[in-house]
Design an enzyme around this catalytic site. Structure first.
Site, PDB file in Angstrom:
ATOM      1  N   GLY A 103       0.838  -1.201  -0.032  1.00 52.74           N
ATOM      2  CA  GLY A 103       0.039  -0.220   0.051  1.00 52.74           C
ATOM      3  C   GLY A 103       0.964   1.117   0.028  1.00 52.74           C
ATOM      4  O   GLY A 103       2.056   1.205   0.198  1.00 52.74           O
ATOM      5  N   CYS A 104       0.260   2.431  -0.290  1.00 53.28           N
ATOM      6  CA  CYS A 104       0.901   3.776  -0.448  1.00 53.28           C
ATOM      7  C   CYS A 104       0.473   4.469   0.866  1.00 53.28           C
ATOM      8  O   CYS A 104       1.103   5.769   1.045  1.00 53.28           O
ATOM      9  CB  CYS A 104       0.580   4.528  -1.582  1.00 53.28           C
ATOM     10  N   ILE A 105      -0.249   4.213   1.695  1.00 50.67           N
ATOM     11  CA  ILE A 105      -0.685   4.902   2.858  1.00 50.67           C
ATOM     12  C   ILE A 105      -0.075   4.351   4.123  1.00 50.67           C
ATOM     13  O   ILE A 105      -0.408   3.071   4.282  1.00 50.67           O
ATOM     14  CB  ILE A 105      -2.442   4.848   2.797  1.00 50.67           C
TER      15      ILE A 105
END
Lengths: 105, 172
Positions: A103-105
């Site tokens: 994920g990017c978060i």
């Protein structure tokens, strides 16, 4: 502890050092990988994070986002970064024996 | 495993000059993503980017529905093909920007993307630094008290370059 010493614990790592099979994970392996990441001692608070990540991974097949991790595990962002200095998501995932987070978060 | 690449990025300074929802989020996501990987991160908010820091506007940023040629009707919840344009006149109808923004925020929440104020707090707690541009503050007649608590400082351009020493500068 070096890569070779971790290997002596009979655990398979991918080329980036993540466990290829999370079922091989033991606390001993966690301590060994943490040492390699520069974390000398794994405290109860580290294990709150590690246990949550492993639980999440077993349920969803992927590690949690940092936001989910902090909200659900009860370890706030500041503490998380202090526990796993220099990149909590990846370090904690590696120590917890799960796949590299995507994920990017 | 620690990154042994000598060229690995160690520090980023991100400039956010837009105050629309789609203008602010890329800066926040990139700064947070940097911190997640142990990369030092600064964000410098200037011009309308200050809307993301103002207490009064931080949680009411909107998607630009007028003059936004990239906007289409495919916003997932509407179910139209991605090639269906979003007529700019439709975007001008009162409430449409609110609706589109609300829909987008819902989609973001599903992906675990936090609201702007929570995101700023997250980045700040993660050790990222949040700065406001002094010139833009003066222009908009703003004081530091008008900004959310997570703002570290108000900087001139020169000071921004100073704190950016050794970093990659990203203009979003």
């Amino acid at each position: 502890m070096s890569q070779i010493e971790i290997a002596e614990l009979n655990v398979d790592l991918d080329d980036q050092g993540y466990l290829t099979d999370h079922n091989q994970w033991t606390k001993e392996i966690a301590v060994a990988i943490a040492g390699e990441e520069g974390i000398i001692e794994l405290t109860d608070r580290h294990f709150v994070v590690i246990d949550f990540m492993r639980k999440e991974f077993k349920e969803t097949g992927t590690g949690p986002s940092i936001r989910r991790l902090t909200k659900q595990s009860g370890v706030p962002t500041k503490e998380l970064y202090a526990l796993f200095p220099g990149g909590p998501a990846k370090k904690a995932a590696r120590i917890a024996g799960i796949k590299k987070p995507e994920g990017c978060i | 495993m620690s990154n042994n690449n000598p060229d690995a990025i160690k520090k980023v300074s991100i400039i956010c000059a837009n105050g629309s929802l789609e203008g602010v989020y890329p800066s926040l996501i990139m700064a947070n993503g940097a911190r997640m990987d142990g990369i030092e991160a600064n964000i410098f908010f200037t011009f309308f980017g200050l809307n993301a820091l103002m207490k009064k506007t931080v949680n009411s940023l909107k998607v630009a529905t007028v003059g936004n040629s990239a906007l289409n009707m495919a916003m997932p919840m509407m179910g139209f093909p991605i090639t269906t344009p979003f007529p700019t006149l439709l975007g001008a109808i009162p409430g449409v920007s609110n609706l589109a923004s609300w829909m987008m925020k819902n989609e973001m929440e599903k992906l675990d993307i936090p609201p702007v104020d929570e995101f700023l707090e997250m980045i700040s707690d993660a050790g990222g630094k949040i700065y406001a541009c002094k010139l833009a503050m003066d222009m908009f007649k703003l004081k530091i008290d008008d900004l959310v608590d997570h703002v570290d400082d108000v900087l001139t351009v020169g000071q921004f370059y100073e704190i950016s020493a050794g970093s990659s500068i990203i203009f979003t």
